[in-house]
Every structure is written in C-alpha cells, then in structure tokens.
Design a protein around this motif. Structure first.
Motif, PDB file in Angstrom:
ATOM      1  N   ASP A  82       0.826  -1.220   0.000  1.00 57.17           N
ATOM      2  CA  ASP A  82       0.000   0.000   0.000  1.00 57.17           C
ATOM      3  C   ASP A  82       0.856   1.265   0.000  1.00 57.17           C
ATOM      4  O   ASP A  82       0.479   2.277  -0.593  1.00 57.17           O
ATOM      5  CB  ASP A  82      -0.913   0.011   1.229  1.00 57.17           C
ATOM      6  CG  ASP A  82      -2.069  -0.972   1.111  1.00 57.17           C
ATOM      7  OD1 ASP A  82      -2.364  -1.401  -0.018  1.00 57.17           O
ATOM      8  OD2 ASP A  82      -2.659  -1.301   2.148  1.00 57.17           O
ATOM      9  N   ALA A  83       2.009   1.206   0.672  1.00 58.75           N
ATOM     10  CA  ALA A  83       2.837   2.398   0.839  1.00 58.75           C
ATOM     11  C   ALA A  83       3.667   2.725  -0.398  1.00 58.75           C
ATOM     12  O   ALA A  83       4.028   3.889  -0.609  1.00 58.75           O
ATOM     13  CB  ALA A  83       3.757   2.230   2.049  1.00 58.75           C
ATOM     14  N   LEU A  84       3.985   1.726  -1.211  1.00 62.12           N
ATOM     15  CA  LEU A  84       4.799   1.959  -2.405  1.00 62.12           C
ATOM     16  C   LEU A  84       3.907   2.437  -3.551  1.00 62.12           C
ATOM     17  O   LEU A  84       2.836   1.880  -3.777  1.00 62.12           O
ATOM     18  CB  LEU A  84       5.537   0.680  -2.800  1.00 62.12           C
ATOM     19  CG  LEU A  84       6.555   0.146  -1.778  1.00 62.12           C
ATOM     20  CD1 LEU A  84       7.099  -1.200  -2.236  1.00 62.12           C
ATOM     21  CD2 LEU A  84       7.694   1.138  -1.576  1.00 62.12           C
ATOM     22  N   PRO A  85       4.339   3.428  -4.311  1.00 59.02           N
ATOM     23  CA  PRO A  85       3.482   3.995  -5.358  1.00 59.02           C
ATOM     24  C   PRO A  85       3.109   3.023  -6.470  1.00 59.02           C
ATOM     25  O   PRO A  85       2.018   3.116  -7.035  1.00 59.02           O
ATOM     26  CB  PRO A  85       4.319   5.160  -5.910  1.00 59.02           C
ATOM     27  CG  PRO A  85       5.229   5.529  -4.780  1.00 59.02           C
ATOM     28  CD  PRO A  85       5.558   4.241  -4.096  1.00 59.02           C
ATOM     29  N   ASP A  86       4.014   2.114  -6.819  1.00 61.97           N
ATOM     30  CA  ASP A  86       3.770   1.202  -7.943  1.00 61.97           C
ATOM     31  C   ASP A  86       4.085  -0.219  -7.488  1.00 61.97           C
ATOM     32  O   ASP A  86       5.131  -0.774  -7.812  1.00 61.97           O
ATOM     33  CB  ASP A  86       4.635   1.594  -9.148  1.00 61.97           C
ATOM     34  CG  ASP A  86       4.360   0.725 -10.379  1.00 61.97           C
ATOM     35  OD1 ASP A  86       3.403  -0.076 -10.339  1.00 61.97           O
ATOM     36  OD2 ASP A  86       5.104   0.850 -11.365  1.00 61.97           O
ATOM     37  N   ALA A  87       3.182  -0.806  -6.715  1.00 64.07           N
ATOM     38  CA  ALA A  87       3.427  -2.135  -6.149  1.00 64.07           C
ATOM     39  C   ALA A  87       2.143  -2.947  -6.147  1.00 64.07           C
ATOM     40  O   ALA A  87       1.043  -2.405  -6.096  1.00 64.07           O
ATOM     41  CB  ALA A  87       3.966  -2.027  -4.722  1.00 64.07           C
TER      42      ALA A  87
END
Length: 350
Positions: free
Chosen positions: A235-240
């Motif tokens: 959730d915290a990573l922009p593109d994951a």
C-alpha cells in the motif's frame, strides 16, 4: 572453496568493507542480505544454495553481506539504514552494474526500499519477500526485547525458537539443519546485536519516494512477519502489487520455493517457457524444447522487433553473444531466417 564456487570480493562503502560475490549471467539481481547473512555459510546451506542456483539460471545473481553480518562483520550491525544503503551502492559499483533488480527478504526489505528511494536510477524493479516497513511494527516493545535478550543469553535455545518461527512447516531434520546453519553464521552477541538493529529499521519515510515497480510476495501464514505488514508495504509503495502465497515459512528459500520464484522471476521479465525449462523437471504435458532457455529468451525478444544491440542491452550480454544465440537456435530449429526462428519461439514458448 570449491572450484565451482564464486570468489568473495570486497567493496569499500566509505565506512565498511562489504563482502560480495556473483554467479550467473544476464540482467543483474542483487540479494542484499537479512538478519545474519553469511556468503560462505549460506552457500553451504542446501535450501539457500538451491534458491540462488534457480535464479542464476536466468539472471546474474549478486549477493552481499551487509555491514555487521557474515564476512562484512567489522562492527555491530548498524541500526541506521544509511550505512546499509551505502554498502549496496558500493557493491553495485564494484560489480560494474548500473541498474539491478533488488530481491530482498525480511529485514532486507526496509534497506531495499530506502535504497530505491535514494538511488532510483540504479533500481530496475523491487521484489520484496516477507516484507515490513518498520521493525517497531513487528511486535510489542517488550516482546522484541525479550527475544533479543534470549538470543544474547542462550543462542542454543533461541536458535531453536527462531527456527520454529521462521520454518514452522519443516520436518525435524530440516529444522535441525536450520538450527545448525543459524549458529554457524554468528556468535550469540553478534546475532543479538543484529536482531536489535533490524528491529530499529524504519523505511516509512522512504516508501512514497520509490519510483521502481515492485512486487510484494508474502505467505499467508507467515509467523515472523504477519501478512498485514506485507500488505502495508504494498500500500505504501506507489507502484506495487501484493501477491499472497500459501504456506507459513518466512524465508523465501524454505517451503514452496517454486511458486515464489516463478512469481518473482516472471515479474522480472523471465518468460513462462523459460521458467518451465528452468525447473528440475519439464513442465507437464510439454515436450522438451530443442533450444536452450537463453536461446528461447533471445528469440522472444527478436519477435518483439528488437535488434541484437537492443537485446544485448536488455539481457546484459554482448551483441556478438546475442548473434551467436540466434544462429545456434536457427541451426537447431532448421529455420531459414531469423524471423522464422522468432515465429517458432512465439508459437512454442511465448
């Protein structure tokens, strides 16, 4: 050292001599380390050695012992992420790698996230296994301190406790082998200091700055790092994206490694047909291919309209090697042209 083992080299990070080694060819994958990694002992531990060998069928695998661990143990493991980021940068520079996929497990994940935020131009993709953002989220303060104290007081007892947490689905023989492996990598004091440090890691300030695409692989029953913590990373990573796998073993080289490795390598661009050929047994209901995995991979890129030079850059090979792979594949297939060989690859392996 056996003749087939990669040599151990050192890179200077500015504060630490960092041990590293490399095996295989192709696009580089950097495995950055975790609690108590050890280049030599890990290579001797069959589950880990097999795990690396599978990746090395498709990629150049670069391994390192972070500061405070294994052959880089000139001081206690730093609790700040900055020395670990500097160590990774030094290893990539020493290996002559401009851009790599980072494959991280457990406490290596906060380091990989921080590195990707600070050096986006050096990161192709992120593969995070059993990940968490901050050590303080793993368990209450009192529980974390109790485990650190247990490791420091009784490495024999605590190594068995850790094996139960990390490797719950193991047989008694497998668990005993892992206990012996843990105790061979560090003293009780070094292990306790390393555990204390990784509990201090906090990559939350860096997560939103990561631009590289990422996959977070997490086993549903992981006892060491709960699935909710892995979901929070995604959730915290922009593109994951989060991929939930069956099983309870924490380390990616334990348990159902095939499912995890297939997901990781597919995300890094390895074709499905190459994954099938890379397994110990041929894929069911398929005849063995008459060309090698590398030749198939090259032909699939030819089918995408790429030149030898472009394929060489993609696979980190020389243009001459790419040309040789195409020529060898054409000879094996009896294909009259490069296009015909590429069409065969799409039909049989794409």
């Amino acid at each position: 050292m056996r003749p087939d083992e990669p040599s151990i080299r050192y890179a200077w990070s500015g504060t630490d001599d960092v041990a590293w080694s490399a095996v295989g060819e192709g696009p580089p994958v950097l495995i950055g380390g975790w609690w108590m990694s050890h280049l030599e002992r890990d290579a001797e531990y069959a589950p880990f050695g097999d795990f690396v060998a599978r990746i090395a069928q498709h990629r150049r695998v670069i391994r390192m012992d972070p500061p405070g661990s294994g052959l880089s143990r000139t001081r206690e493991t730093p609790s700040d992420l900055a020395p670990h980021v500097a160590a990774m940068l030094a290893v990539l520079d020493a290996a002559g790698v401009s851009e790599a996929t980072l494959l991280a497990g457990s406490s290596g994940c906060p380091v990989a996230i921080a590195f990707a935020a600070k050096h986006p131009e050096r990161v192709r993709r992120l593969v995070l296994c059993g990940a968490y953002l901050a050590g303080g989220l793993i368990a209450p303060d009192a529980d974390r301190q109790a485990l650190i104290d247990l490791v420091r007081r009784s490495w024999g007892v605590s190594s068995r406790v850790m094996s139960d947490i990390f490797y719950p689905d193991a047989t008694p023989a497998q668990r005993e082998a892992y206990v012996r492996h843990q105790r061979s990598t560090a003293t009780a004091e070094a292990a306790a200091a390393a555990l204390e440090a990784v509990y201090s890691f906090d990559a939350r300030p860096y997560a939103s700055q990561v631009s590289a695409p990422a996959v977070v692989l997490h086993r549903r029953g992981d006892r060491a790092i709960r699935l909710a913590l892995g979901a929070a990373v995604a959730d915290a990573l922009p593109d994951a994206r989060l991929v939930v796998l069956d099983g309870a073993d924490h380390h990616p080289w334990h348990g159902d490694t095939d499912s995890l490795l297939n997901a990781a390598l597919r995300f890094d661009g390895v074709p499905d047909a190459a994954l099938a050929r890379g397994a110990d047994e041929p894929a069911p209901h398929r005849q063995p291919l008459p060309i090698t995995v590398r030749e198939l991979e090259v032909l699939l890129l030819v089918a995408r309209g790429m030149t030898d030079a472009q394929i060489a850059a993609e696979l980190f090979l020389s243009a001459h090697t790419v040309h040789r792979h195409v020529a060898n594949a054409r000879a094996k297939l009896g294909a009259r042209s490069r296009a015909a060989a590429a069409a065969w690859a799409v039909a049989h392996g794409g």
